[in-house]
Every structure is written in C-alpha cells, then in structure tokens.
Design an enzyme around this catalytic site. Structure first.
Site, PDB file in Angstrom:
ATOM      1  N   GLU A 162       0.957  -1.185   0.059  1.00  0.00           N
ATOM      2  CA  GLU A 162       0.013   0.051   0.071  1.00  0.00           C
ATOM      3  C   GLU A 162       0.958   1.217  -0.063  1.00  0.00           C
ATOM      4  OE1 GLU A 162      -3.575   2.048   2.721  1.00  0.00           O
ATOM      5  OE2 GLU A 162      -2.549   0.215   3.350  1.00  0.00           O
ATOM      6  N   LYS A 212       4.293   0.822   9.127  1.00  0.00           N
ATOM      7  CA  LYS A 212       4.688   2.195   8.502  1.00  0.00           C
ATOM      8  C   LYS A 212       4.020   3.314   9.272  1.00  0.00           C
ATOM      9  CE  LYS A 212       3.255   0.247   4.634  1.00  0.00           C
ATOM     10  NZ  LYS A 212       2.285   0.003   3.525  1.00  0.00           N
ATOM     11  N   ARG A 241       4.928 -12.548   9.846  1.00  0.00           N
ATOM     12  CA  ARG A 241       5.586 -11.313   9.646  1.00  0.00           C
ATOM     13  C   ARG A 241       6.979 -11.387  10.413  1.00  0.00           C
ATOM     14  NH1 ARG A 241       1.645  -6.986   8.936  1.00  0.00           N
ATOM     15  NH2 ARG A 241       3.521  -5.367   9.219  1.00  0.00           N
TER      16      ARG A 241
HETATM   17  P1  ATP Z   1       2.741  -1.961   7.788  1.00  0.00           P
HETATM   18  O1  ATP Z   1       1.969  -2.509   9.102  1.00  0.00           O
HETATM   19  O2  ATP Z   1       3.982  -1.559   8.082  1.00  0.00           O
HETATM   20  O3  ATP Z   1       1.914  -0.852   7.329  1.00  0.00           O
HETATM   21  P2  ATP Z   1       1.511  -3.421   5.997  1.00  0.00           P
HETATM   22  O4  ATP Z   1       1.350  -4.918   5.898  1.00  0.00           O
HETATM   23  O5  ATP Z   1       0.148  -2.683   6.358  1.00  0.00           O
HETATM   24  O6  ATP Z   1       2.526  -3.009   6.814  1.00  0.00           O
HETATM   25  P3  ATP Z   1       1.438  -3.533   3.242  1.00  0.00           P
HETATM   26  O7  ATP Z   1       1.878  -2.212   2.428  1.00  0.00           O
HETATM   27  O8  ATP Z   1       0.173  -3.869   3.313  1.00  0.00           O
HETATM   28  O9  ATP Z   1       2.008  -2.943   4.732  1.00  0.00           O
HETATM   29  O10 ATP Z   1       2.412  -4.602   2.815  1.00  0.00           O
HETATM   30  C1  ATP Z   1       2.537  -5.282   1.655  1.00  0.00           C
HETATM   31  C2  ATP Z   1       3.205  -6.751   1.745  1.00  0.00           C
HETATM   32  O11 ATP Z   1       4.058  -6.710   2.839  1.00  0.00           O
HETATM   33  C3  ATP Z   1       1.831  -7.496   2.286  1.00  0.00           C
HETATM   34  O12 ATP Z   1       1.859  -8.585   1.842  1.00  0.00           O
HETATM   35  C4  ATP Z   1       2.297  -7.520   3.951  1.00  0.00           C
HETATM   36  O13 ATP Z   1       1.829  -8.847   4.416  1.00  0.00           O
HETATM   37  C5  ATP Z   1       3.893  -7.844   3.810  1.00  0.00           C
HETATM   38  N1  ATP Z   1       4.536  -7.162   5.096  1.00  0.00           N
HETATM   39  C6  ATP Z   1       4.639  -6.077   5.769  1.00  0.00           C
HETATM   40  N2  ATP Z   1       5.006  -5.995   6.932  1.00  0.00           N
HETATM   41  C7  ATP Z   1       5.715  -7.231   6.918  1.00  0.00           C
HETATM   42  C8  ATP Z   1       6.411  -7.856   7.911  1.00  0.00           C
HETATM   43  N3  ATP Z   1       6.801  -7.203   8.947  1.00  0.00           N
HETATM   44  N4  ATP Z   1       6.790  -9.259   7.673  1.00  0.00           N
HETATM   45  C9  ATP Z   1       6.699  -9.756   6.365  1.00  0.00           C
HETATM   46  N5  ATP Z   1       5.927  -9.121   5.785  1.00  0.00           N
HETATM   47  C10 ATP Z   1       5.459  -8.124   5.732  1.00  0.00           C
HETATM   48 MG    MG Z   2      -1.646  -2.522   5.192  1.00  0.00          MG
END
Ligand code: ATP
Ligand code: MG
Length: 555
Positions: A29, A266, A256
């Site tokens: 995102e 983020k 994760r």
């Molecule tokens: P954040 O909580 O940091 O905003 P998010 O999961 O909302 O992370 P996205 O941009 O939606 O961020 O993530 C893109 C991809 O990265 C998704 O498939 C998510 O599962 C993966 N991802 C995000 N954070 C992690 C993490 N700490 N470990 C492994 N995969 C991750």
């Molecule tokens: Mg997200």
C-alpha cells in the site's frame, strides 16, 4: 532453503494445479516507505517466482485508499525493490487500474443477491456486529430488492450521497463465527481525489474485496501474505467462489518479521518522521530500506538475513544482532581497511626529522593479498585516538601512557615522554619519541610491545565527519508499552553520535559511495551519499566490529 510455502508450491507443480505456473505478487500500500519487514515479503515472493521457469512476480500497488497515498511513496517503493535487485519486468500494476472491473463485480454480486446497500451508521454497524460469543443482528436494509440495490449503488457512485451515509455490504451470514464473514463492507463513499483516477470515483472498494479480485485478474497462483490475513481467507475465497471467477488464487499466510529494538510498522515509522524524531524516512537509524541503503547496508546483507530467518507460520521476535551479524559477514571479506581517528589526540614525535615523510604500507585486507596494499604516509606529527592514551592507566592497559611504549600499526614503536595540558587540565598533546629500529613488527632487542594502535599523519589527514549509530530504541519491544507510555518514550537518546573533527588516512581520498570500509579497530563504514560534500566527507557507521550489546548484557 526450503520452507512450507516452497513445499506447497512443489506439490502444486506436481499436480499441475495452476497449469504449471508460479505467479506471485508483492502488493504494498503506497502509504509510507518500505521497511525490512517488507523486504522479507519481497524476497519470498520474488525468489519463489525465480525458482520456476515460468515464474514471475508482479509489483502491485494497493492504492484503494486515496486519503493516505502519495506519489512520493510509489516512487520510493519502486526504487527500493529495484535496489534490492528484483525485477517485476512488465508486471507493474495498480489496484486502481481495476476500479472499473471491481465496480462491475460488485454490481454482479448485487445481481446474485449477495450484496446490499446498507444505511446503518458506522456506530450502528459496530453495535449490530455481535462479538466472538454472540451472533450479530441482521441490518434492516438487508432485504432490499436487487433492483433497489442496483439503483442505490449506482447513485452512490454518482455522488448522490454523502460519505458515511451508506455502504455496500456483502450478504453472507451475521451469525458466522468468523467476524469477517458478518456482512463485511465492500464499497464505501469517499469524495476525495485519487492520485491516479482523479475525481472519477466517489466509491472505493475495501481491501478484502479488492485484493482477491486483483490477484485473480492478474492470474496470481499463490497469494502470499502475513498471518493477520488468515481470518480473512474465508472471505477471500467467498468472493471468488460467488463470482465464479475464471481462476482462483491460493492465499497462503506466513509470519511477519519482527525485530527487537525497532518498530516495523509504516504507521509508527511515519509518526517518527512527522514528529521529527528522526531525520526523515532515510535516516540511517530507521529500519526502512531507504535508511538502510543510506547507512551503507547492502542488498546482499538484507537478502541473506531474510533467507537465514526463514519462513514459518509462527510469530517471533528476531534479534537485531542476527541482522547485524549478517551485515558483518557480508562486509568482512570485501571492506577495504584503513585508519580513521574519530576523537583525535595530537602526538609530536620529537626525535623524528621535521620535514621527513615516509611511505609506510598496509594491506587493504589482512587475509587477502590479492586486494593489494595501500600507502600510509608517516611524519613527525600524528593523531591517535583519545582513548588510546591514559595518564593513569590500570594494570592491563597496553596502549599509550606516560613512560610507556605502543606500536603504531604498520609503523614504529613510540614512547610517551611528556603530557601537555590546557588551562582546564585537559590533555591536548603528547610528546613522544620513536624507535627507528622497530619497523616490520619487530624490535632490535626483542622486547615485546603488546599494544598496537591506529593513527593518522597530521599533515596528510583528511578532515571528515563520522556518524555513529546505535539502536533506535533502548528496549527490546518498544510496542509493548507500559500504561501511560507511548512507543516513542522508548527512543534511545544516544542512537546518533556525530563526530565532526575526525581525521582519515590519506588513502580515503579516493573513497566512493559504492565501497565499504573497515576503519581498523572501529567498525564498518560507508560514505553518506546525501550529505557528503567535496570539502568534507561524511561517513556512516554501518555496523560495529563486534556485538557490543551482547557484551553489555553479560557484564
Ligand atoms: P505496515 O504494518 O508496516 O503498514 P502493511 O502490512 O500494512 O505493513 P503493506 O504495504 O500492506 O504493509 O504490505 C505489503 C506486503 O508486505 C503485504 O503482503 C504484507 O503482508 C507484507 N509485510 C508487511 N510487513 C511485513 C513484515 N513485518 N513481515 C513480513 N511481511 C510484511
Ligand atoms: Mg497495510
């Protein structure tokens, strides 16, 4: 290294489940910069696709929330994925590319009697949703006719209603044990401009609806996501089943990445940036990919780390020192050795001729003669590290002290004869003498010199700024806060130390941003490519030579 996902894919290939294809995607995102948690997902998706002949990995921006998204984030995400060394080839997509199709699929669901426009307020929705123990209540709008729903949904998009006045919900089961299945929202009204589609849309699809259909539209075979989506999988499958889509990607969840002494979210990282608690997303203390790049960490270190920690279904907190040792393993064989004095103390060698300069030499790497040697100029005045001298040393101190000898590495043995202080009583200069018969690591009379220190010739020194970084937080899990505390309360006040009067060995004149350097006895360093100027290089400490936190814990 194999893992449960690779095992599933191998079985699918054997049974020809997805026509022998492996198509994965990384779906960020664009609401912030990528961090090392994302690197785990990137490595997993791209590496798995690379292992298969027909494999590709798509980069898809999940840009369905126009409120939080910015072009800056899109650009940075592309740059970071490329920098890690991965190539999405022609497969760059945006969920917003599918808005038209998604709208049609939603219309289709209404026609199937599987979606309805609901006028409950957000609060009423929450109140009628039920709990894990109690079923929810049906919305009074649940039984609207297909015709009426079609009409209302069209009017939602036409802008006839205000934000929050109504939403489109899937018609599933208000008493489902899984709360995600209790008539979840699939479209909401948002009257804001979208970075890509402008003002074309008044309604925007929710994540769960968008994600499975975007995967399906792109022909993704294995949709890898983090564990928090496990409870959303029934919904993922429900949409695809109800709509009888031409293909059905398989969602597989994995744990994760969490690392101690930092935060991987983020939202939290954005808070640090917005409140100026760090110097932007690329602050070298940040766990962001851009921060790590600026700090001097290489893609190899990050990819090795992701490979080493593996992929499982169990949440865990990885030690920061595991990551740091991957960085050391990567830099040790390749970093060029040199001398840098970070906190200089002037040494004058009284018995050395005033204008003489000797070209001493040292290896670029102690174990790799093939990496060549460097010239280290030596003259009457040199700098040594302040803490390589003690006026009143304890017994086992083998560095310089009044009346004591020490070896200047790759050079002579010197002896301290006099300590010169300023009015405040601080040591500002040492008067020493050198023993001309001590080059080549020997002494003429066979006496043992235990201490060896690094040094830089004053006349040849390069002035530089050096930034030492430590962990961003001073507790292992800053997000597990005590009552009344916020995660920012646990920031490490000593995470950055800027030393602005450092003296570097002359060979570092040719330092470039691609190379990494080991400042002997001090750590691994890289040029800061943002703030280095022609007049003054700025070096970042990538990592210390040893794990100093482990030492602290055990002492
Ligand atoms: P954040 O909580 O940091 O905003 P998010 O999961 O909302 O992370 P996205 O941009 O939606 O961020 O993530 C893109 C991809 O990265 C998704 O498939 C998510 O599962 C993966 N991802 C995000 N954070 C992690 C993490 N700490 N470990 C492994 N995969 C991750
Ligand atoms: Mg997200």
């Amino acid at each position: 290294m194999t893992n449960f996902i690779r095992t599933i894919i191998a079985e699918d290939l054997k049974s020809n489940k997805h026509n022998g294809n492996v198509i994965t995607r990384f779906p960020p995102e664009p609401n912030g910069y990528l961090h090392i948690g994302h690197a785990k997902a990137i490595c997993l998706n791209f590496e798995i696709s690379k292992e298969n002949e027909l494999g590709v990995c798509h980069l898809r921006f999940d840009d369905t929330n126009p409120l939080k998204e910015e072009v800056e984030y899109i650009d940075s995400i592309k740059e970071d994925v490329k920098w890690l060394g991965y190539d999405w080839k022609e497969h760059l997509y945006f969920s917003s590319d599918y808005f038209e199709q998604l709208f049609n699929y939603a219309t289709e669901l209404i026609k199937l009697g599987k979606a309805y426009v609901c006028n409950l307020s957000a609060e009423e929705m929450r109140d009628t949703r039920g709990t894990l123990k109690e079923p929810g209540k049906n919305s009074p709008y649940r039984d609207r006719s297909i015709q009426e729903n079609l009409e209302l949904f069209k009017r939602m998009q036409a802008g006839d209603f205000e934000e929050g006045e109504c939403i489109l919900r899937a018609k599933i089961d208000m008493s489902a044990p899984n709360l995600n299945m209790r008539d979840p929202a699939i479209y909401r009204i948002r009257k804001v401009e979208h970075p890509k589609t402008g003002n074309k849309w008044c309604v925007y699809p929710m994540y769960d609806f968008t994600h499975c259909l975007s995967d399906m539209i792109e022909g993704i075979t294995h949709s890898l996501c983090s564990l928090e989506f496990e409870d959303h999988r029934p919904l993922y499958d429900w949409f695809l089943d109800e709509l009888k889509t031409p293909c059905h990607p398989q969602q597989i969840e994995f744990a994760r990445l969490n690392i101690n002494y930092t935060v991987l979210s983020k939202r939290k990282l954005l808070e640090l940036v917005n409140n100026s608690l760090v110097d932007g997303w690329d602050d070298p203390r940040m766990p962001s990919i851009s921060g790590m790049r600026r700090r001097g960490i290489t893609p190899t270190s990050i990819i090795d780390f992701c490979e080493k920690i593996g992929v499982t279904k169990k949440d865990s907190l990885i030690d920061m020192s595991t990551f740091e040792s991957c960085i050391r393993e990567d830099l040790e064989p390749s970093a060029l050795r040199s001398f840098a004095v970070l906190r200089p103390l002037k040494v004058v060698i009284d018995n050395y001729p005033d204008d003489k300069v000797e070209e001493l030499s040292g290896p670029n790497h102690p174990k790799k003669p093939e990496m060549g040697r460097r010239t280290i100029p030596f003259s009457k005045k040199v700098y040594i590290e302040q803490d390589d001298f003690m006026e009143d040393p304890p017994k086992k101190y083998f560095r310089l002290a009044p009346g004591k000898e020490v070896r200047l590495r790759y050079g002579y043995v010197i002896k301290c004869n006099e300590v010169i202080k300023n009015d405040q009583g601080e040591v500002i200069e040492l008067r020493c003498s050198y023993d001309p018969q001590t080059l080549g690591g020997k002494t003429a009379d066979g006496r043992k010199i235990k201490g060896i220190i690094h040094w830089v010739s004053k006349k040849h020194a390069i002035d530089a700024e050096v930034r030492l970084y430590d962990r961003l937080f001073n507790v292992p899990n800053p997000t597990k806060t005590e009552a009344g505390k916020h995660f920012t309360d646990y920031l490490n006040p000593d995470s950055l130390e800027t030393l602005s009067s450092c003296k570097l060995e002359a060979s570092l004149q040719n330092a470039n941003i691609e190379s990494r350097y080991q400042f002997e006895r001090l750590g691994y360093f890289a040029l800061d490519f943002v703030e280095t100027t022609k007049e003054k290089p700025v070096f970042n400490r990538v990592v210390t030579l040893r794990d100093s936190w482990a030492k602290m814990k055990s002492s």
